[in-house]
Write a protein that holds these residues in place. Structure first.
Motif, PDB file in Angstrom:
ATOM      1  N   ALA A 198       0.751  -1.212  -0.203  1.00 51.23           N
ATOM      2  CA  ALA A 198       0.154  -0.029   0.005  1.00 51.23           C
ATOM      3  C   ALA A 198       0.781   1.216  -0.007  1.00 51.23           C
ATOM      4  O   ALA A 198       0.345   2.320   0.035  1.00 51.23           O
ATOM      5  CB  ALA A 198      -1.074   0.117   1.232  1.00 51.23           C
ATOM      6  N   TYR A 199       2.170   1.005  -0.025  1.00 50.33           N
ATOM      7  CA  TYR A 199       2.940   2.420   0.060  1.00 50.33           C
ATOM      8  C   TYR A 199       3.030   2.888  -1.362  1.00 50.33           C
ATOM      9  O   TYR A 199       3.025   2.452  -2.266  1.00 50.33           O
ATOM     10  CB  TYR A 199       4.487   2.043   0.125  1.00 50.33           C
ATOM     11  CG  TYR A 199       4.787   1.377   1.552  1.00 50.33           C
ATOM     12  CD1 TYR A 199       3.895   1.267   2.546  1.00 50.33           C
ATOM     13  CD2 TYR A 199       6.010   1.071   2.010  1.00 50.33           C
ATOM     14  CE1 TYR A 199       4.222   0.674   3.864  1.00 50.33           C
ATOM     15  CE2 TYR A 199       6.621   0.567   3.236  1.00 50.33           C
ATOM     16  CZ  TYR A 199       5.382   0.271   4.162  1.00 50.33           C
ATOM     17  OH  TYR A 199       5.741  -0.326   5.438  1.00 50.33           O
ATOM     18  N   SER A 200       2.778   4.196  -1.360  1.00 49.48           N
ATOM     19  CA  SER A 200       2.507   5.276  -2.516  1.00 49.48           C
ATOM     20  C   SER A 200       4.039   5.247  -3.062  1.00 49.48           C
ATOM     21  O   SER A 200       5.337   4.923  -2.655  1.00 49.48           O
ATOM     22  CB  SER A 200       2.090   6.407  -2.256  1.00 49.48           C
ATOM     23  OG  SER A 200       3.058   7.351  -1.284  1.00 49.48           O
ATOM     24  N   LYS A 201       3.953   5.709  -4.461  1.00 51.19           N
ATOM     25  CA  LYS A 201       5.261   5.669  -5.178  1.00 51.19           C
ATOM     26  C   LYS A 201       5.801   6.878  -4.624  1.00 51.19           C
ATOM     27  O   LYS A 201       7.109   6.841  -4.233  1.00 51.19           O
ATOM     28  CB  LYS A 201       4.977   5.923  -6.770  1.00 51.19           C
ATOM     29  CG  LYS A 201       4.387   4.643  -7.318  1.00 51.19           C
ATOM     30  CD  LYS A 201       4.297   4.821  -9.100  1.00 51.19           C
ATOM     31  CE  LYS A 201       3.598   3.623  -9.512  1.00 51.19           C
ATOM     32  NZ  LYS A 201       3.435   3.956 -11.089  1.00 51.19           N
ATOM     33  N   LYS A 202       5.062   7.930  -4.281  1.00 51.55           N
ATOM     34  CA  LYS A 202       5.893   9.066  -3.649  1.00 51.55           C
ATOM     35  C   LYS A 202       6.519   8.999  -2.402  1.00 51.55           C
ATOM     36  O   LYS A 202       7.755   9.014  -2.276  1.00 51.55           O
ATOM     37  CB  LYS A 202       4.549  10.105  -3.546  1.00 51.55           C
ATOM     38  CG  LYS A 202       5.203  11.586  -2.932  1.00 51.55           C
ATOM     39  CD  LYS A 202       4.103  12.464  -2.869  1.00 51.55           C
ATOM     40  CE  LYS A 202       4.712  13.645  -2.258  1.00 51.55           C
ATOM     41  NZ  LYS A 202       3.710  14.694  -2.117  1.00 51.55           N
ATOM     42  N   PHE A 203       5.877   7.970  -1.598  1.00 55.10           N
ATOM     43  CA  PHE A 203       6.550   7.504  -0.194  1.00 55.10           C
ATOM     44  C   PHE A 203       7.781   6.780  -0.512  1.00 55.10           C
ATOM     45  O   PHE A 203       8.888   7.014   0.027  1.00 55.10           O
ATOM     46  CB  PHE A 203       5.596   6.774   0.708  1.00 55.10           C
ATOM     47  CG  PHE A 203       6.237   6.129   1.751  1.00 55.10           C
ATOM     48  CD1 PHE A 203       6.402   6.945   2.914  1.00 55.10           C
ATOM     49  CD2 PHE A 203       6.746   5.001   1.835  1.00 55.10           C
ATOM     50  CE1 PHE A 203       6.967   6.571   4.144  1.00 55.10           C
ATOM     51  CE2 PHE A 203       7.070   4.389   2.963  1.00 55.10           C
ATOM     52  CZ  PHE A 203       7.330   5.086   4.270  1.00 55.10           C
ATOM     53  N   LYS A 204       7.723   5.939  -1.466  1.00 55.46           N
ATOM     54  CA  LYS A 204       8.802   5.097  -1.713  1.00 55.46           C
ATOM     55  C   LYS A 204      10.103   5.916  -2.360  1.00 55.46           C
ATOM     56  O   LYS A 204      11.188   5.851  -1.957  1.00 55.46           O
ATOM     57  CB  LYS A 204       8.566   3.902  -2.476  1.00 55.46           C
ATOM     58  CG  LYS A 204       7.752   2.854  -2.252  1.00 55.46           C
ATOM     59  CD  LYS A 204       7.272   1.889  -3.424  1.00 55.46           C
ATOM     60  CE  LYS A 204       6.298   0.784  -2.939  1.00 55.46           C
ATOM     61  NZ  LYS A 204       5.740   0.050  -3.875  1.00 55.46           N
ATOM     62  N   LEU A 205       9.728   6.801  -3.091  1.00 53.78           N
ATOM     63  CA  LEU A 205      10.673   7.882  -3.458  1.00 53.78           C
ATOM     64  C   LEU A 205      11.393   8.642  -2.629  1.00 53.78           C
ATOM     65  O   LEU A 205      12.668   8.554  -2.711  1.00 53.78           O
ATOM     66  CB  LEU A 205      10.097   8.601  -4.811  1.00 53.78           C
ATOM     67  CG  LEU A 205      11.078   9.606  -5.500  1.00 53.78           C
ATOM     68  CD1 LEU A 205      12.172   8.843  -6.098  1.00 53.78           C
ATOM     69  CD2 LEU A 205      10.272  10.515  -6.565  1.00 53.78           C
ATOM     70  N   ILE A 206      10.477   9.153  -1.848  1.00 49.87           N
ATOM     71  CA  ILE A 206      11.006   9.985  -0.653  1.00 49.87           C
ATOM     72  C   ILE A 206      11.923   9.245   0.386  1.00 49.87           C
ATOM     73  O   ILE A 206      13.046   9.637   0.864  1.00 49.87           O
ATOM     74  CB  ILE A 206       9.893  10.488   0.383  1.00 49.87           C
ATOM     75  CG1 ILE A 206       9.191  11.480  -0.482  1.00 49.87           C
ATOM     76  CG2 ILE A 206      10.600  11.243   1.558  1.00 49.87           C
ATOM     77  CD1 ILE A 206       7.746  11.942   0.180  1.00 49.87           C
ATOM     78  N   ALA A 207      11.787   7.905   0.596  1.00 50.31           N
ATOM     79  CA  ALA A 207      12.378   6.789   1.357  1.00 50.31           C
ATOM     80  C   ALA A 207      13.801   6.841   0.656  1.00 50.31           C
ATOM     81  O   ALA A 207      14.973   6.641   1.082  1.00 50.31           O
ATOM     82  CB  ALA A 207      11.891   5.543   1.682  1.00 50.31           C
ATOM     83  N   ILE A 208      13.940   6.603  -0.612  1.00 51.27           N
ATOM     84  CA  ILE A 208      15.258   6.241  -1.532  1.00 51.27           C
ATOM     85  C   ILE A 208      15.959   7.582  -1.306  1.00 51.27           C
ATOM     86  O   ILE A 208      17.229   7.489  -1.171  1.00 51.27           O
ATOM     87  CB  ILE A 208      14.889   6.216  -3.099  1.00 51.27           C
ATOM     88  CG1 ILE A 208      13.932   4.669  -3.001  1.00 51.27           C
ATOM     89  CG2 ILE A 208      15.963   6.074  -3.784  1.00 51.27           C
ATOM     90  CD1 ILE A 208      13.681   4.409  -4.439  1.00 51.27           C
ATOM     91  N   ILE A 209      15.409   8.696  -1.554  1.00 51.55           N
ATOM     92  CA  ILE A 209      16.337  10.070  -1.141  1.00 51.55           C
ATOM     93  C   ILE A 209      16.856  10.061   0.088  1.00 51.55           C
ATOM     94  O   ILE A 209      18.193  10.513   0.437  1.00 51.55           O
ATOM     95  CB  ILE A 209      15.081  11.121  -1.396  1.00 51.55           C
ATOM     96  CG1 ILE A 209      15.006  11.263  -2.783  1.00 51.55           C
ATOM     97  CG2 ILE A 209      15.972  12.440  -0.780  1.00 51.55           C
ATOM     98  CD1 ILE A 209      13.589  12.603  -2.958  1.00 51.55           C
ATOM     99  N   GLY A 210      16.137   9.568   1.067  1.00 48.80           N
ATOM    100  CA  GLY A 210      16.544   9.579   2.296  1.00 48.80           C
ATOM    101  C   GLY A 210      17.859   8.484   2.573  1.00 48.80           C
ATOM    102  O   GLY A 210      19.053   8.777   3.124  1.00 48.80           O
ATOM    103  N   PHE A 211      17.868   7.394   1.851  1.00 49.02           N
ATOM    104  CA  PHE A 211      19.016   6.542   1.804  1.00 49.02           C
ATOM    105  C   PHE A 211      19.882   7.088   1.063  1.00 49.02           C
ATOM    106  O   PHE A 211      21.077   6.992   1.571  1.00 49.02           O
ATOM    107  CB  PHE A 211      18.516   5.286   0.855  1.00 49.02           C
ATOM    108  CG  PHE A 211      19.686   4.376   0.404  1.00 49.02           C
ATOM    109  CD1 PHE A 211      20.219   3.768   0.836  1.00 49.02           C
ATOM    110  CD2 PHE A 211      19.826   4.624  -0.948  1.00 49.02           C
ATOM    111  CE1 PHE A 211      21.216   2.748   0.893  1.00 49.02           C
ATOM    112  CE2 PHE A 211      20.838   3.899  -1.351  1.00 49.02           C
ATOM    113  CZ  PHE A 211      21.499   2.807  -0.620  1.00 49.02           C
ATOM    114  N   LEU A 212      19.963   7.926  -0.012  1.00 48.48           N
ATOM    115  CA  LEU A 212      21.124   8.490  -0.816  1.00 48.48           C
ATOM    116  C   LEU A 212      21.743   9.395   0.020  1.00 48.48           C
ATOM    117  O   LEU A 212      23.159   9.600   0.037  1.00 48.48           O
ATOM    118  CB  LEU A 212      20.590   9.146  -2.122  1.00 48.48           C
ATOM    119  CG  LEU A 212      20.087   8.116  -3.220  1.00 48.48           C
ATOM    120  CD1 LEU A 212      19.611   8.664  -4.454  1.00 48.48           C
ATOM    121  CD2 LEU A 212      21.185   7.116  -3.642  1.00 48.48           C
ATOM    122  N   ILE A 213      20.952  10.243   0.787  1.00 48.30           N
ATOM    123  CA  ILE A 213      21.639  11.333   1.729  1.00 48.30           C
ATOM    124  C   ILE A 213      22.361  10.833   2.840  1.00 48.30           C
ATOM    125  O   ILE A 213      23.461  11.087   3.204  1.00 48.30           O
ATOM    126  CB  ILE A 213      20.586  12.387   2.221  1.00 48.30           C
ATOM    127  CG1 ILE A 213      19.977  13.252   0.774  1.00 48.30           C
ATOM    128  CG2 ILE A 213      21.071  13.306   3.121  1.00 48.30           C
ATOM    129  CD1 ILE A 213      21.020  13.959   0.208  1.00 48.30           C
TER     130      ILE A 213
END
Length: 377
Positions: A198-213
């Motif tokens: 149920a995770y939205s694409k927007k939420f997943k993208l935000i989480a990936i940004i957090g990983f990269l930083i």
């Protein structure tokens, strides 16, 4: 729980947490360098300890959805205090790795539910402004920590700094456990069933940004930042002074960031902060004096605080209340993976290529996050 009371509790926790965190942030790498550990060994100590974070945060977050968040955060603060007090008695890379891992358990318990608790209390309409105020307290707390750290390394020793940091962490445990009252909504049905589909694409993208930083930060700072400071001739005491001035300047931008987030949007503010943070990390290798080092440090920090406040806001906005602990745990897990691989990678780059390579790699990873943040929809 009343928003005003919750704000002040989180404000006090922020002050105490940042004091003990910033003391350890400086004295632990210098302590390891004084013990003649290599860049790779220091990187391994920080990375191996973070293995514990790999999958635990999402389960801790889900557990908080079912059992509540207060007990988890309280336990984390207590474990953190106990582990910090052990550092002065260690001697081998294995011992440092194990105890650093114990501290990571405490941090993981707390960080997995801390933001979820804030999202529960601070609603979306006023969230950006409140988080900006708490975000302003963050660098000011670090400025206070820099003064305390300077006094420790000047009049006491690195050894004593660990015990002072441990005591402050224990005080955080007492404040939160005694004064914070968690309110559990009656209408929300809670279960251990995970909702990752149920995770939205927007939420997943935000989480990936957090990983990269997270990768960006940990590659550049553990241990590259401290080796660079040492090469320039910056002592522990001078670094605390530079950090104090840096935090005071950064606090002004953190205060204004709440207005920018509401005016320009969460996504664009995240991208702006990440750009400043990442681009100027690329310039660290070109600093050959204290003044150059300090100027880059200030701009990197300003970018970091703008990014951090906007990122926390957009991440909270993207969560669903019923699964908030789980979702926050998922995002924290990705950040934990970044924290895990960054130091080892940074140490490897320094020992096998050059000190500059760690900063170049970190900056490049951060600019990828900027591109993703700019294209969030």
């Amino acid at each position: 729980m009343k928003v005003k009371k919750a704000f002040w509790i989180f404000a006090i926790l922020t002050i105490l947490d940042q004091i003990d965190d910033r003391i350890i942030f400086v004295i632990l790498p210098f302590f390891l360098l004084a013990e003649e550990f290599s860049a790779s060994q220091i990187g391994i100590i920080f990375s191996v300890a973070s293995v514990i974070l790999l999958m635990s945060r999402i389960f801790i977050g889900k557990l908080s959805d079912v059992w509540g968040r207060k007990k988890i955060l309280s336990s984390g603060l207590l474990i953190k205090s106990a582990s910090i007090s052990l550092f002065p008695f260690l001697g081998s890379i294995h011992e440092f790795g194990i105890v650093k891992g114990l501290r990571e358990i405490g941090d993981t318990l707390g960080e997995s539910v801390h933001d979820a608790l804030q999202a529960d209390v601070f609603k979306k309409k006023t969230r950006a402004k409140i988080l900006a105020k708490l975000g302003t307290i963050l660098p000011l707390s670090r400025a206070l920590a820099a003064i305390i750290g300077f006094l420790i390394v000047t009049y006491l020793s690195l050894y004593h700094g660990f015990f002072i940091a441990a005591g402050i962490a224990f005080l955080s445990f007492l404040v939160f456990t005694i004064f914070f009252k968690e309110e559990k909504p009656k209408k929300v049905k809670r279960s251990f069933k995970f909702s990752m589909r149920a995770y939205s694409k927007k939420f997943k993208l935000i989480a990936i940004i957090g990983f990269l930083i997270a990768v960006n930060f940990s590659v550049a700072y553990f241990p590259g930042f401290f080796i660079l400071a040492q090469n320039i001739g910056i002592s522990e005491g001078l670094l605390f002074i530079l950090l104090f001035l840096d935090y005071i300047i950064s606090s002004l931008f953190a205060w204004w960031s709440g207005k920018w987030i509401d005016k320009f949007g969460r996504e664009k503010t995240v991208a702006l902060g990440a750009f400043l943070f990442s681009f100027f990390i690329l310039l660290y290798p070109f600093s050959s004096s204290v003044v150059q080092f300090f100027l880059i440090l200030v701009i990197v920090s300003i970018g970091f605080y703008i990014y951090r406040i906007a990122f926390k806001t957009i991440l909270m906005d993207a969560t669903i209340f019923k699964y908030r602990g789980e979702q926050m745990g998922f995002a924290k897990t990705l950040q934990g993976i970044g924290d895990m691989i960054g130091p080892a990678l940074g140490g490897f780059l320094i020992d096998s290529i050059s000190l500059a390579s760690a900063f170049y790699f970190a900056g490049f990873i951060g600019l990828i996050a900027v591109f993703l943040a700019w294209n969030i929809k």
